[in-house]
Structures are given as structure tokens and as C-alpha cells.
Design a protein around this motif. Structure first.
Motif, short mmCIF file in Angstrom:
data_model
loop_
_atom_site.label_atom_id
_atom_site.label_comp_id
_atom_site.label_asym_id
_atom_site.label_seq_id
_atom_site.Cartn_x
_atom_site.Cartn_y
_atom_site.Cartn_z
N SER A 270 0.98 -1.06 0.00
CA SER A 270 0.06 -0.04 -0.22
C SER A 270 0.94 1.24 -0.06
CB SER A 270 -0.95 0.04 1.25
OG SER A 270 -0.31 -0.06 2.22
N ASP A 271 0.36 2.30 -0.71
CA ASP A 271 1.08 3.51 -0.84
C ASP A 271 0.31 4.59 0.05
OD1 ASP A 271 -1.00 5.04 -2.23
OD2 ASP A 271 0.19 4.31 -4.23
N GLY A 272 0.98 5.87 0.40
CA GLY A 272 0.47 6.78 1.08
C GLY A 272 -0.96 7.50 0.79
N HIS A 273 -1.19 7.17 -0.57
CA HIS A 273 -2.66 7.61 -1.26
C HIS A 273 -3.49 6.69 -1.15
CE1 HIS A 273 -0.44 11.16 -2.61
NE2 HIS A 273 0.24 10.28 -3.75
N PRO B 173 9.79 -0.19 -4.86
CA PRO B 173 9.46 1.08 -4.99
C PRO B 173 8.22 1.71 -4.35
CG PRO B 173 9.46 -0.04 -7.07
CD PRO B 173 9.58 -0.96 -5.93
N LEU B 174 7.99 2.72 -4.33
CA LEU B 174 6.87 3.44 -4.13
C LEU B 174 6.57 4.87 -4.78
CD1 LEU B 174 5.53 2.83 -0.41
CD2 LEU B 174 4.65 1.69 -2.51
N ASN B 175 5.67 5.40 -5.09
CA ASN B 175 5.11 6.58 -5.57
C ASN B 175 4.89 7.66 -4.63
OD1 ASN B 175 2.60 5.94 -5.09
ND2 ASN B 175 1.95 6.33 -7.25
N THR B 176 5.05 7.30 -3.13
CA THR B 176 4.84 8.16 -2.28
C THR B 176 5.90 7.76 -0.96
OG1 THR B 176 3.46 6.60 -0.73
CG2 THR B 176 2.30 8.36 -2.41
N PRO B 177 6.19 8.82 -0.06
CA PRO B 177 7.21 8.84 0.80
C PRO B 177 6.91 7.75 1.87
CG PRO B 177 6.27 10.78 1.14
CD PRO B 177 5.64 10.15 -0.13
N HIS B 178 5.62 7.00 2.07
CA HIS B 178 5.51 6.14 2.90
C HIS B 178 4.48 5.02 2.57
CE1 HIS B 178 2.65 9.40 3.62
NE2 HIS B 178 1.78 8.46 3.80
N GLY B 179 4.34 4.16 2.95
CA GLY B 179 3.30 2.84 2.67
C GLY B 179 3.59 1.76 3.46
N PRO C 197 6.38 -1.20 7.85
CA PRO C 197 6.22 0.09 7.35
C PRO C 197 7.28 0.47 6.28
CG PRO C 197 7.17 0.53 9.37
CD PRO C 197 6.72 -0.97 9.16
N LEU C 198 7.15 1.25 5.12
CA LEU C 198 7.83 1.74 4.26
C LEU C 198 7.96 3.25 4.54
CD1 LEU C 198 6.76 -0.45 1.13
CD2 LEU C 198 8.70 -0.78 2.69
N ASN C 199 8.59 3.88 5.13
CA ASN C 199 8.80 5.11 5.54
C ASN C 199 10.06 5.84 5.34
OD1 ASN C 199 6.06 5.20 6.65
ND2 ASN C 199 6.65 4.38 8.60
N MET C 200 9.92 7.01 4.75
CA MET C 200 11.41 7.61 4.74
C MET C 200 11.48 8.40 5.64
SD MET C 200 12.02 10.78 1.61
CE MET C 200 11.78 12.15 2.70
N PRO C 201 12.79 8.16 6.17
CA PRO C 201 13.28 8.92 7.46
C PRO C 201 12.96 10.67 7.43
CG PRO C 201 15.04 7.68 6.47
CD PRO C 201 13.87 7.67 5.74
N THR C 202 12.59 11.18 8.46
CA THR C 202 12.36 12.47 8.72
C THR C 202 14.09 13.00 8.82
OG1 THR C 202 12.13 12.53 10.89
CG2 THR C 202 10.21 12.53 9.50
N VAL C 203 14.18 14.23 8.05
CA VAL C 203 15.52 14.84 8.31
C VAL C 203 15.40 15.88 9.49
CG1 VAL C 203 17.20 16.20 6.90
CG2 VAL C 203 15.88 14.31 5.84
N GLU C 204 16.26 15.83 10.37
CA GLU C 204 16.21 16.52 11.28
C GLU C 204 16.82 17.98 10.79
OE1 GLU C 204 14.84 16.33 14.27
OE2 GLU C 204 14.03 14.50 13.69
#
Length: 132
Positions: free
Chosen positions: A60-63, A94-100, A124-131
Motif C-alpha cells: 500500500s502507498d501513502g495515497h 519502489p513506491l510513488n509516495t514517501p510512505h506505505g 512500514p515503508l517510511n522515508m526517515p525524517t530529516v532533522e
């Protein structure tokens, strides 16, 4: 909980462990493509050998989009896993959103005449947040 494999599920003596890593070098944020590698370890805690036959993934993607993937084996193999042994493999998504998220099941042959399903835990497939 295993720190390298934070996601795990056991079904009928077969444990599936998962770790996932975001790969920025294979992602193209401007092109709306994010990529993760996932490492799967399949452990046989039963008394008889089992053979992995097929895989079924729900990605599943973020949309809210859902993509299903079905196929024979994993990365071109249908491994036989002896009691007390494990099989590891690494693949990517691969995903077309930064999380899924991903989840699914493997089908195995064992001592019983009918194949049986072993659940792959949701991870989860989550792009890490950048501090800043």
C-alpha cells in the motif's frame, strides 16, 4: 524483539522476520519515486522440512493505493528449509509516495498433504525524517 528484525510473525512453527531500510541513493524524490530494501529471514522451528512455494504481497502507498504481487518462490528460488534452519533473502520495493506498508504470506509444502500459508507481518515503508 530482535533489534535487526523488528517485525516478526510465527505461523505453524515458521517464523518470518523482517527488517527494512530506506535507500535514498536509489530514490528519486523529484521524480516521485522512493525505494526501500527489505531483508526477510524465514526460520523453521518445526519438526519437518518445508519448501517455500509462492509469495503474495499487499503493498500500500501513502495515497491508499494497493498493489498485489503474486509469484513463485522468492528471488527465483523455492528453498527447502530443514528443521532448525533458516533462509534469508533481500529484495526491494519502489513506491510513488514517501510512505506505505507491505504485508502478505508465503505458501509452503510440509509434512501435511496440503500447502499452508505463513503470514508475513506488516511492516512500514517510511522515508526517515530529516532533522534540521
Amino acid at each position: 524483539m530482535d533489534s535487526f528484525f523488528p517485525y516478526s510473525e510465527t505461523t505453524e512453527g515458521i517464523t518470518i522476520r523482517v527488517s527494512v531500510t530506506f535507500l535514498p541513493e536509489q530514490s528519486d524524490i523529484d521524480g516521485l519515486r522512493w525505494f526501500w530494501a527489505y531483508h526477510i529471514r524465514i526460520e523453521n522451528h518445526g519438526d519437518t522440512a518445508v519448501q517455500l512455494l509462492t509469495r503474495h504481497w499487499r503493498i500500500s502507498d501513502g495515497h491508499g493505493g494497493l498493489h498485489k504481487v503474486d509469484g513463485e518462490g522468492v528471488i527465483g528460488e523455492q528453498p527447502i528449509i530443514q528443521p532448525g534452519k533458516s533462509h534469508d533473502y533481500v529484495s526491494g520495493c519502489p513506491l510513488n509516495t514517501p510512505h506505505g506498508a507491505m504485508e502478505g504470506h508465503f505458501m509452503f509444502n510440509g509434512a501435511a498433504p496440503e500447502p499452508f500459508a505463513v503470514r508475513i507481518p506488516q511492516f512500514p515503508l517510511n522515508m526517515p525524517t530529516v532533522e534540521p
